[in-house]
Design an enzyme around this catalytic site. Structure first.
Site, PDB file in Angstrom:
ATOM      1  N   HIS A  82       3.434 -62.101  25.182  1.00  0.00           N
ATOM      2  CA  HIS A  82       3.646 -61.345  23.735  1.00  0.00           C
ATOM      3  C   HIS A  82       2.236 -61.425  23.168  1.00  0.00           C
ATOM      4  O   HIS A  82       1.740 -62.179  22.293  1.00  0.00           O
ATOM      5  CB  HIS A  82       4.574 -62.372  22.974  1.00  0.00           C
ATOM      6  CG  HIS A  82       4.839 -61.518  21.552  1.00  0.00           C
ATOM      7  ND1 HIS A  82       5.780 -62.041  20.839  1.00  0.00           N
ATOM      8  CD2 HIS A  82       4.245 -60.341  20.769  1.00  0.00           C
ATOM      9  CE1 HIS A  82       6.037 -61.249  19.904  1.00  0.00           C
ATOM     10  NE2 HIS A  82       4.925 -60.357  19.743  1.00  0.00           N
ATOM     11  N   LEU A  85      -2.517 -55.740  21.619  1.00  0.00           N
ATOM     12  CA  LEU A  85      -3.802 -55.284  21.883  1.00  0.00           C
ATOM     13  C   LEU A  85      -4.144 -54.099  21.228  1.00  0.00           C
ATOM     14  O   LEU A  85      -5.488 -53.534  21.548  1.00  0.00           O
ATOM     15  CB  LEU A  85      -4.043 -55.259  23.677  1.00  0.00           C
ATOM     16  CG  LEU A  85      -3.723 -56.407  24.402  1.00  0.00           C
ATOM     17  CD1 LEU A  85      -3.831 -56.264  25.715  1.00  0.00           C
ATOM     18  CD2 LEU A  85      -4.404 -57.559  23.624  1.00  0.00           C
ATOM     19  N   ARG A  86      -3.417 -53.451  20.579  1.00  0.00           N
ATOM     20  CA  ARG A  86      -3.604 -52.114  19.473  1.00  0.00           C
ATOM     21  C   ARG A  86      -4.166 -51.040  20.170  1.00  0.00           C
ATOM     22  O   ARG A  86      -4.423 -49.958  19.534  1.00  0.00           O
ATOM     23  CB  ARG A  86      -4.757 -52.886  18.570  1.00  0.00           C
ATOM     24  CG  ARG A  86      -4.261 -53.934  17.780  1.00  0.00           C
ATOM     25  CD  ARG A  86      -2.989 -53.881  16.865  1.00  0.00           C
ATOM     26  NE  ARG A  86      -2.711 -54.948  15.770  1.00  0.00           N
ATOM     27  CZ  ARG A  86      -1.421 -55.210  15.918  1.00  0.00           C
ATOM     28  NH1 ARG A  86      -0.449 -54.790  16.264  1.00  0.00           N
ATOM     29  NH2 ARG A  86      -1.398 -56.328  14.772  1.00  0.00           N
ATOM     30  N   ASN A 116       4.070 -51.818  20.108  1.00  0.00           N
ATOM     31  CA  ASN A 116       3.983 -51.269  18.828  1.00  0.00           C
ATOM     32  C   ASN A 116       2.501 -50.381  18.536  1.00  0.00           C
ATOM     33  O   ASN A 116       1.841 -50.812  17.519  1.00  0.00           O
ATOM     34  CB  ASN A 116       4.423 -52.008  18.034  1.00  0.00           C
ATOM     35  CG  ASN A 116       3.495 -53.370  17.497  1.00  0.00           C
ATOM     36  OD1 ASN A 116       2.925 -53.554  18.433  1.00  0.00           O
ATOM     37  ND2 ASN A 116       3.544 -53.917  16.383  1.00  0.00           N
ATOM     38  N   ASP A 173       9.436 -54.821  19.233  1.00  0.00           N
ATOM     39  CA  ASP A 173       8.758 -55.742  18.471  1.00  0.00           C
ATOM     40  C   ASP A 173       7.941 -55.255  17.317  1.00  0.00           C
ATOM     41  O   ASP A 173       7.326 -54.294  17.498  1.00  0.00           O
ATOM     42  CB  ASP A 173       7.812 -56.595  19.304  1.00  0.00           C
ATOM     43  CG  ASP A 173       7.247 -57.729  18.414  1.00  0.00           C
ATOM     44  OD1 ASP A 173       7.856 -58.535  17.739  1.00  0.00           O
ATOM     45  OD2 ASP A 173       5.810 -57.925  18.621  1.00  0.00           O
ATOM     46  N   HIS A 253       9.264 -65.091  19.420  1.00  0.00           N
ATOM     47  CA  HIS A 253       8.645 -65.738  18.196  1.00  0.00           C
ATOM     48  C   HIS A 253       9.609 -66.459  17.256  1.00  0.00           C
ATOM     49  O   HIS A 253       9.757 -66.175  16.222  1.00  0.00           O
ATOM     50  CB  HIS A 253       7.733 -65.071  17.524  1.00  0.00           C
ATOM     51  CG  HIS A 253       8.280 -63.566  17.127  1.00  0.00           C
ATOM     52  ND1 HIS A 253       9.531 -63.365  16.577  1.00  0.00           N
ATOM     53  CD2 HIS A 253       7.425 -62.504  17.016  1.00  0.00           C
ATOM     54  CE1 HIS A 253       9.489 -61.875  16.366  1.00  0.00           C
ATOM     55  NE2 HIS A 253       8.357 -61.234  16.557  1.00  0.00           N
ATOM     56  N   ASN A 299       5.401 -62.301  10.668  1.00  0.00           N
ATOM     57  CA  ASN A 299       6.783 -61.956  10.487  1.00  0.00           C
ATOM     58  C   ASN A 299       6.987 -62.259  12.112  1.00  0.00           C
ATOM     59  O   ASN A 299       6.624 -61.846  13.138  1.00  0.00           O
ATOM     60  CB  ASN A 299       7.122 -60.556  10.551  1.00  0.00           C
ATOM     61  CG  ASN A 299       6.810 -59.955   9.088  1.00  0.00           C
ATOM     62  OD1 ASN A 299       7.064 -60.920   7.962  1.00  0.00           O
ATOM     63  ND2 ASN A 299       6.597 -58.672   9.096  1.00  0.00           N
ATOM     64  N   ASP A 326       1.797 -64.210  20.193  1.00  0.00           N
ATOM     65  CA  ASP A 326       1.886 -63.023  19.177  1.00  0.00           C
ATOM     66  C   ASP A 326       0.675 -62.779  18.594  1.00  0.00           C
ATOM     67  O   ASP A 326       0.657 -62.541  17.269  1.00  0.00           O
ATOM     68  CB  ASP A 326       2.883 -63.335  18.082  1.00  0.00           C
ATOM     69  CG  ASP A 326       3.728 -62.053  17.147  1.00  0.00           C
ATOM     70  OD1 ASP A 326       3.029 -60.964  17.712  1.00  0.00           O
ATOM     71  OD2 ASP A 326       4.287 -62.360  16.369  1.00  0.00           O
ATOM     72  N   HIS A 330      -5.876 -57.885  12.957  1.00  0.00           N
ATOM     73  CA  HIS A 330      -5.809 -56.738  11.779  1.00  0.00           C
ATOM     74  C   HIS A 330      -7.117 -56.765  11.324  1.00  0.00           C
ATOM     75  O   HIS A 330      -7.666 -57.848  11.275  1.00  0.00           O
ATOM     76  CB  HIS A 330      -4.726 -57.379  10.838  1.00  0.00           C
ATOM     77  CG  HIS A 330      -3.405 -57.049  11.129  1.00  0.00           C
ATOM     78  ND1 HIS A 330      -2.739 -55.916  11.514  1.00  0.00           N
ATOM     79  CD2 HIS A 330      -2.417 -57.894  11.528  1.00  0.00           C
ATOM     80  CE1 HIS A 330      -1.449 -55.967  11.755  1.00  0.00           C
ATOM     81  NE2 HIS A 330      -1.084 -57.261  11.853  1.00  0.00           N
TER      82      HIS A 330
HETATM   83  O1  DOR Z   1       3.440 -60.454  12.231  1.00  0.00           O
HETATM   84  C1  DOR Z   1       3.829 -59.883  12.967  1.00  0.00           C
HETATM   85  N1  DOR Z   1       2.713 -58.890  13.275  1.00  0.00           N
HETATM   86  N2  DOR Z   1       5.030 -59.752  13.364  1.00  0.00           N
HETATM   87  C2  DOR Z   1       5.397 -58.696  14.305  1.00  0.00           C
HETATM   88  O2  DOR Z   1       6.233 -58.808  14.756  1.00  0.00           O
HETATM   89  C3  DOR Z   1       4.638 -57.642  14.537  1.00  0.00           C
HETATM   90  C4  DOR Z   1       3.027 -58.245  14.426  1.00  0.00           C
HETATM   91  C5  DOR Z   1       2.082 -56.893  14.344  1.00  0.00           C
HETATM   92  O3  DOR Z   1       2.108 -56.093  15.178  1.00  0.00           O
HETATM   93  O4  DOR Z   1       1.266 -56.872  13.704  1.00  0.00           O
HETATM   94 ZN    ZN Z   2       4.707 -59.589  18.204  1.00  0.00          ZN
END
Ligand code: DOR
Ligand code: ZN
Length: 448
Positions: A82, A85-86, A116, A173, A253, A299, A326, A330
């Site tokens: 999990h 890698l954006r 995602n 996710d 998670h 989250n 996870d 950011h």
């Molecule tokens: O805190 C989180 N960030 N929870 C998630 O489920 C997604 C993740 C994200 O992609 O930044």
């Molecule tokens: Zn995640």
């Protein structure tokens, strides 16, 4: 040879060409894998382990590189089910290149890239793009596919087409699939395709606009809360759906004591479910939010001390199978704002092993099981997670369990800086990582 990378522990010239020629001797360490622990040197030829011999008996063949593992554990490379890698779409936060470097520094030799992205991995084109970018990465990068088109929770993604490209894990996710009927159909397809549904469990109608755990801290800070029951109801729903569909369900998670209890009961009744916990949910609580730092916004949210201890208990007794990061990079501007506006998520790849090892008093074998061979098995990731035996692919990490270090965000290989562990002293550091026979991380002292 080493190191044009910002992080001075890298070989900058990795590639299959070198892997074929290379011989590598890892000397003086203690090998730990699923069969136990023994003092042994490990000889790697090309991309595979050639010999494992006890008591420093191996001599380095002419031209071989030598990695010093004295005082260290030599383990199968870690496997993360999990990570975000954006790429494509949010390269200012992370790329597959920077994320895989962070992974390698954390001891990982395989990472599942969550879908995602932007656009999301809901089509063969995006999955192919990720696979192509993964080619030059410092570890194996396995794309996960979305469950629904656009992660919108309305129409199923072309799961069979994505599975045909090798996708083994499907997840929306970032949010849960709210429609139970759609989730049931996704599980029916997953069951037929032999793939895993990786489930983000949060019921949106209960989450509302919540940004931190609902309870004392949300009241004290005057912030909208996300209640633990929002996770529990989806955990219970999807365990029931896994039971009727026969799908392999992996719960992402988990954060709440009630969820741990639900998984424990499901396993006792024979449902094929696996579950993961993150280092941050094992090490932090909602109390960390008292200083109002968005570094701790995630989250599902950090919850109470009781929840944290239940997660530790669940990992200890095998109710929770896996520790997964996870890893959610950011950029600064996404975090440097109000708690309600800030992006949820925190970095994990470079600190995960040390956080778990420092904060939990677990036997090393239990930690490595949860971070290497068990996730490799759940994800169906061949050639990862050991065993450390001749003929196996050479995916290894060398860990100095006695090494103390302080997390310095500016020194992380990740493109982002949003670690909640900034300034924290941790015990245990990865000294070397070997991916497909190549030393992708070599401790600075070994380069002199
Ligand atoms: O805190 C989180 N960030 N929870 C998630 O489920 C997604 C993740 C994200 O992609 O930044
Ligand atoms: Zn995640």
């Amino acid at each position: 040879m080493p190191s044009a990378w910002p992080c001075s522990t890298y070989y900058s010239d990795r590639g299959p060409r070198l892997a074929r020629e290379r011989q590598l001797l890892i000397t003086g360490g203690t090998v730990v894998d699923q069969s136990g622990s023994r003092r042994a040197d490990v000889l790697v030829k090309g991309d595979a382990i050639a010999a494992v011999e006890g008591g420093r008996v191996l001599r380095a063949p002419a031209g071989a590189d030598v990695l010093d593992a004295s005082g260290c554990v030599v383990a199968p490379g870690l496997v993360d089910l999990h990570a975000h890698l954006r790429e494509p779409g949010a390269e200012e936060a992370e790329t597959i290149e920077t994320g895989s470097r962070a992974a390698a520094l954390g001891g990982y030799t395989a990472v599942v890239a969550m879908p995602n992205t932007s656009p999301p991995a809901d089509s063969a084109a995006v999955v192919r793009q990720v696979l192509q970018l993964a080619n030059g990465a410092c570890c194996e990068v396995l794309p996960a596919g979305t469950i629904t088109v656009g992660r919108e929770g309305r129409v199923l993604a072309p799961m069979a087409e994505l599975a045909a490209l090798g996708v083994k894990i499907f997840s929306d996710d970032g949010s849960g699939v709210q429609d139970a009927g759609l989730m049931r159909r996704a599980m029916e397809y997953a069951s037929a395709l032999g793939v895993v549904i990786a489930d983000h469990c949060e019921d949106a109608s209960l989450v509302g606009s919540g940004v931190v755990n609902e309870g004392a801290i949300s009241s004290a800070l005057g912030l909208p809360g996300r209640p633990a029951v929002s996770e529990e109801v989806m955990v219970l729903r999807d365990i029931a759906l896994a039971h009727v569909t026969g799908a392999r369900l992996h719960l992402l998670h988990l954060s709440a004591a009630t969820s741990v209890a639900a998984v424990r009961a499901a396993k006792a009744s024979g449902v094929a479910v696996s579950a993961e916990v993150t280092p941050h949910h094992l090490a932090l609580t909602e109390d960390n939010l008292a200083a109002y730092s968005t570094a701790f916004k995630v989250n599902p949210p950090l919850r109470t001390f009781t929840d944290m201890m239940a997660l530790r208990g669940g990992l200890g007794d095998g109710t929770l199978d896996v520790v997964a990061t996870d890893h959610a990079p950011h950029p600064e501007e996404a975090k440097d704002t109000s708690m309600c506006e800030a992006a949820p998520g925190m970095l994990g790849l470079e600190t995960a092993l040390a956080v778990v090892f420092s904060e939990l008093n677990f036997p090393l074998e239990r930690v490595l099981a949860a971070m290497s061979w068990v996730p490799a098995r759940i994800g169906g990731i061949a050639g990862q997670g050991g065993p450390v035996t001749p003929g196996s692919p050479a995916n290894l990490c060398v860990i100095d369990l006695a090494r103390r270090w302080v997390v310095q965000p500016g020194k992380l290989a990740s493109r982002s800086r949003n670690t909640p562990f900034a300034g924290r002293e941790l015990l245990g550091k990865v000294r070397h990582t070997v991916f497909a026979g190549e030393p992708v991380v070599v401790a600075e002292e070994a380069q002199r």
